[in-house]
Design a protein around this motif. Structure first.
Motif, PDB file in Angstrom:
ATOM      1  N   GLY A  62     -98.933   3.432   6.058  1.00 11.27           N
ATOM      2  CA  GLY A  62     -99.375   4.752   5.634  1.00 11.27           C
ATOM      3  C   GLY A  62    -100.318   4.777   4.455  1.00 11.27           C
ATOM      4  O   GLY A  62    -100.401   5.787   3.761  1.00 11.27           O
ATOM      5  N   THR A  63    -101.021   3.682   4.183  1.00  9.34           N
ATOM      6  CA  THR A  63    -101.939   3.666   3.048  1.00  9.34           C
ATOM      7  C   THR A  63    -103.369   3.414   3.510  1.00  9.34           C
ATOM      8  O   THR A  63    -103.599   2.780   4.533  1.00  9.34           O
ATOM      9  CB  THR A  63    -101.556   2.569   2.032  1.00  9.34           C
ATOM     10  N   VAL A  64    -104.301   3.919   2.730  1.00 13.28           N
ATOM     11  CA  VAL A  64    -105.718   3.611   2.940  1.00 13.28           C
ATOM     12  C   VAL A  64    -106.069   2.456   2.019  1.00 13.28           C
ATOM     13  O   VAL A  64    -105.774   2.484   0.821  1.00 13.28           O
ATOM     14  CB  VAL A  64    -106.612   4.825   2.636  1.00 13.28           C
ATOM     15  N   CYS A  65    -106.691   1.421   2.566  1.00 13.77           N
ATOM     16  CA  CYS A  65    -107.063   0.230   1.796  1.00 13.77           C
ATOM     17  C   CYS A  65    -108.563   0.008   1.931  1.00 13.77           C
ATOM     18  O   CYS A  65    -109.148   0.294   2.969  1.00 13.77           O
ATOM     19  CB  CYS A  65    -106.343  -1.011   2.318  1.00 13.77           C
ATOM     20  N   ARG A  66    -109.171  -0.528   0.910  1.00 11.71           N
ATOM     21  CA  ARG A  66    -110.586  -0.868   1.002  1.00 11.71           C
ATOM     22  C   ARG A  66    -110.737  -2.287   1.533  1.00 11.71           C
ATOM     23  O   ARG A  66    -109.884  -3.145   1.308  1.00 11.71           O
ATOM     24  CB  ARG A  66    -111.273  -0.713  -0.342  1.00 11.71           C
ATOM     25  N   THR A  67    -111.790  -2.530   2.265  1.00 11.24           N
ATOM     26  CA  THR A  67    -112.035  -3.880   2.764  1.00 11.24           C
ATOM     27  C   THR A  67    -112.319  -4.812   1.592  1.00 11.24           C
ATOM     28  O   THR A  67    -112.723  -4.350   0.515  1.00 11.24           O
ATOM     29  CB  THR A  67    -113.187  -3.896   3.780  1.00 11.24           C
ATOM     30  N   ASP A  68    -112.077  -6.098   1.762  1.00 12.67           N
ATOM     31  CA  ASP A  68    -112.062  -7.005   0.613  1.00 12.67           C
ATOM     32  C   ASP A  68    -113.434  -7.503   0.179  1.00 12.67           C
ATOM     33  O   ASP A  68    -113.527  -8.210  -0.827  1.00 12.67           O
ATOM     34  CB  ASP A  68    -111.124  -8.188   0.882  1.00 12.67           C
ATOM     35  N   ASN A  69    -114.494  -7.166   0.893  1.00 11.91           N
ATOM     36  CA  ASN A  69    -115.829  -7.562   0.452  1.00 11.91           C
ATOM     37  C   ASN A  69    -116.875  -6.719   1.163  1.00 11.91           C
ATOM     38  O   ASN A  69    -116.565  -5.961   2.079  1.00 11.91           O
ATOM     39  CB  ASN A  69    -116.075  -9.054   0.705  1.00 11.91           C
ATOM     40  N   ALA A  70    -118.117  -6.868   0.717  1.00 12.62           N
ATOM     41  CA  ALA A  70    -119.194  -6.051   1.268  1.00 12.62           C
ATOM     42  C   ALA A  70    -119.729  -6.558   2.594  1.00 12.62           C
ATOM     43  O   ALA A  70    -120.464  -5.844   3.273  1.00 12.62           O
ATOM     44  CB  ALA A  70    -120.338  -5.944   0.257  1.00 12.62           C
ATOM     45  N   SER A  71    -119.366  -7.772   2.981  1.00 12.67           N
ATOM     46  CA  SER A  71    -119.796  -8.327   4.260  1.00 12.67           C
ATOM     47  C   SER A  71    -118.738  -8.010   5.305  1.00 12.67           C
ATOM     48  O   SER A  71    -117.696  -8.683   5.365  1.00 12.67           O
ATOM     49  CB  SER A  71    -120.010  -9.838   4.150  1.00 12.67           C
ATOM     50  N   VAL A  72    -118.969  -6.981   6.091  1.00 12.34           N
ATOM     51  CA  VAL A  72    -117.969  -6.467   7.029  1.00 12.34           C
ATOM     52  C   VAL A  72    -118.276  -6.954   8.443  1.00 12.34           C
ATOM     53  O   VAL A  72    -119.330  -6.662   9.000  1.00 12.34           O
ATOM     54  CB  VAL A  72    -117.921  -4.928   7.001  1.00 12.34           C
ATOM     55  N   THR A  73    -117.329  -7.702   9.017  1.00 12.92           N
ATOM     56  CA  THR A  73    -117.432  -8.127  10.410  1.00 12.92           C
ATOM     57  C   THR A  73    -116.476  -7.280  11.246  1.00 12.92           C
ATOM     58  O   THR A  73    -115.419  -6.854  10.766  1.00 12.92           O
ATOM     59  CB  THR A  73    -117.074  -9.612  10.563  1.00 12.92           C
ATOM     60  N   TYR A  74    -116.840  -7.029  12.494  1.00 11.84           N
ATOM     61  CA  TYR A  74    -115.959  -6.231  13.350  1.00 11.84           C
ATOM     62  C   TYR A  74    -115.948  -6.780  14.767  1.00 11.84           C
ATOM     63  O   TYR A  74    -116.883  -7.450  15.213  1.00 11.84           O
ATOM     64  CB  TYR A  74    -116.368  -4.758  13.337  1.00 11.84           C
ATOM     65  N   TYR A  75    -114.857  -6.485  15.466  1.00 10.78           N
ATOM     66  CA  TYR A  75    -114.684  -6.924  16.849  1.00 10.78           C
ATOM     67  C   TYR A  75    -114.087  -5.785  17.652  1.00 10.78           C
ATOM     68  O   TYR A  75    -113.208  -5.059  17.171  1.00 10.78           O
ATOM     69  CB  TYR A  75    -113.757  -8.141  16.913  1.00 10.78           C
ATOM     70  N   MET A  76    -114.549  -5.613  18.890  1.00  7.28           N
ATOM     71  CA  MET A  76    -114.019  -4.594  19.792  1.00  7.28           C
ATOM     72  C   MET A  76    -113.251  -5.259  20.915  1.00  7.28           C
ATOM     73  O   MET A  76    -113.780  -6.164  21.578  1.00  7.28           O
ATOM     74  CB  MET A  76    -115.169  -3.744  20.353  1.00  7.28           C
ATOM     75  N   ASP A  77    -112.004  -4.850  21.130  1.00  5.05           N
ATOM     76  CA  ASP A  77    -111.174  -5.457  22.158  1.00  5.05           C
ATOM     77  C   ASP A  77    -111.880  -5.392  23.509  1.00  5.05           C
ATOM     78  O   ASP A  77    -112.355  -4.337  23.925  1.00  5.05           O
ATOM     79  CB  ASP A  77    -109.824  -4.740  22.221  1.00  5.05           C
ATOM     80  N   SER A  78    -111.942  -6.525  24.183  1.00 11.78           N
ATOM     81  CA  SER A  78    -112.711  -6.612  25.428  1.00 11.78           C
ATOM     82  C   SER A  78    -111.884  -7.045  26.635  1.00 11.78           C
ATOM     83  O   SER A  78    -112.429  -7.326  27.697  1.00 11.78           O
ATOM     84  CB  SER A  78    -113.880  -7.587  25.250  1.00 11.78           C
ATOM     85  N   GLY A  79    -110.562  -7.106  26.470  1.00 11.66           N
ATOM     86  CA  GLY A  79    -109.724  -7.508  27.598  1.00 11.66           C
ATOM     87  C   GLY A  79    -108.323  -6.954  27.462  1.00 11.66           C
ATOM     88  O   GLY A  79    -107.857  -6.632  26.368  1.00 11.66           O
TER      89      GLY A  79
END
Length: 220
Positions: A62-79
Motif C-alpha cells: 500500500g505504499t508509493v515508492c520512487r524508482t531507485d535511479n534515473a535509468s528506467v528499464t521496463y518489460y511487458m509480459d508477453s506470455g
C-alpha cells in the motif's frame, strides 16, 4: 491507492529557485540573485510533507515508492495469462516515449528482463484482475536501500480496454514516485486538472502535464 501520511522536514520544491546573474556595475562585476519561478504547483513526488511512508514490498504494502535511479528499464509480459495484447503494448510504448522519455528519466525497453540481483528490470507491466474497484495497481516487488526507493515495481492493469494512455501514465507515475493530490504538498483536490494523469481517476488520454514533469526532473 496509498493513504496519506505527514512529514515535517524538507522545504517545498514548489518554492522559487535562485539563479545567479552576473551584472557589471562601474567596472565591478557582482552576482545578483534572480528569482526563477518553478512551474510545479505542488510537490507530489515521494516523499512530501504530507507523505513520508517508507517503501514496503508486496501488493498489500500500500505504499508509493520512487524508482531507485534515473535509468528506467521496463518489460511487458508477453506470455501466459498475464500477457499484454499488441494494442496494449503499443499504448505502453507510446506513453513511455511521449510522456516519460522527454523528462530527465532515461527510458529503455528490456527484452530480457532480470528478476533478481543488482540490475533488476525496473517496471514490469502485466494484464490481470486488480483487487477491489480499481482498474490499475502498482506495488514494489523488491525495495532497495533508502526508505522511499524500490528496485523493481509491478504495474497491473485489467484487460478489456483498461490499458488506456491515461491509466498507463497514472500507474507508471506511481512507479516513479508520483502521488495523488491529497498526498501532495500543498495538497490539491484529487481530481485537480493540475495533476494530469495523476488525478485519482485519470481520463482516457491524460498525459503527465507540467507539474508532474517538473517534479520528476527535480528529483531525478
Amino acid at each position: 491507492m496509498p493513504p496519506a501520511a505527514s512529514r515535517s522536514s524538507r522545504s517545498l520544491r514548489s518554492q522559487r529557485r535562485r539563479a545567479g546573474i552576473a551584472v557589471a556595475l562601474s567596472g565591478i562585476t557582482v552576482v545578483a540573485a534572480a528569482a526563477v519561478t518553478w512551474a510545479a504547483a505542488t510537490d507530489n513526488l515521494v516523499p512530501t510533507n504530507n507523505y513520508n511512508m517508507g517503501c514496503l514490498t508486496g501488493m498489500a504494502g500500500g505504499t508509493v515508492c520512487r524508482t531507485d535511479n534515473a535509468s528506467v528499464t521496463y518489460y511487458m509480459d508477453s506470455g501466459g495469462s498475464n500477457k499484454l495484447e499488441d494494442i496494449d503494448k503499443a499504448t505502453v510504448r507510446t506513453v513511455m516515449a511521449q510522456e516519460y522519455a522527454p523528462t530527465d528519466l532515461t527510458i529503455s525497453y528490456d527484452s530480457t528482463p532480470s528478476w533478481s540481483g543488482g540490475a533488476e528490470t525496473d517496471i514490469y507491466y502485466a494484464e490481470a484482475t486488480v483487487p477491489g474497484s480499481d482498474e490499475g495497481l502498482t506495488w514494489c516487488n523488491d525495495n532497495s536501500p533508502g526508505a522511499f526507493k524500490c528496485d523493481q515495481q509491478y504495474v497491473r492493469i485489467e484487460g478489456g480496454g483498461h490499458y488506456t494512455p491515461g491509466l498507463t501514465c497514472h500507474e507508471t507515475g506511481h512507479a516513479v514516485g508520483l502521488l495523488h493530490g491529497a498526498n501532495a504538498s500543498p495538497t490539491l483536490p484529487n481530481q485537480s486538472s493540475t495533476l494530469g494523469c495523476m488525478k485519482k481517476t485519470s481520463g482516457f488520454a491524460d498525459g503527465l502535464g507540467a507539474n508532474n514533469r517538473e517534479n520528476i526532473n527535480a528529483n531525478y
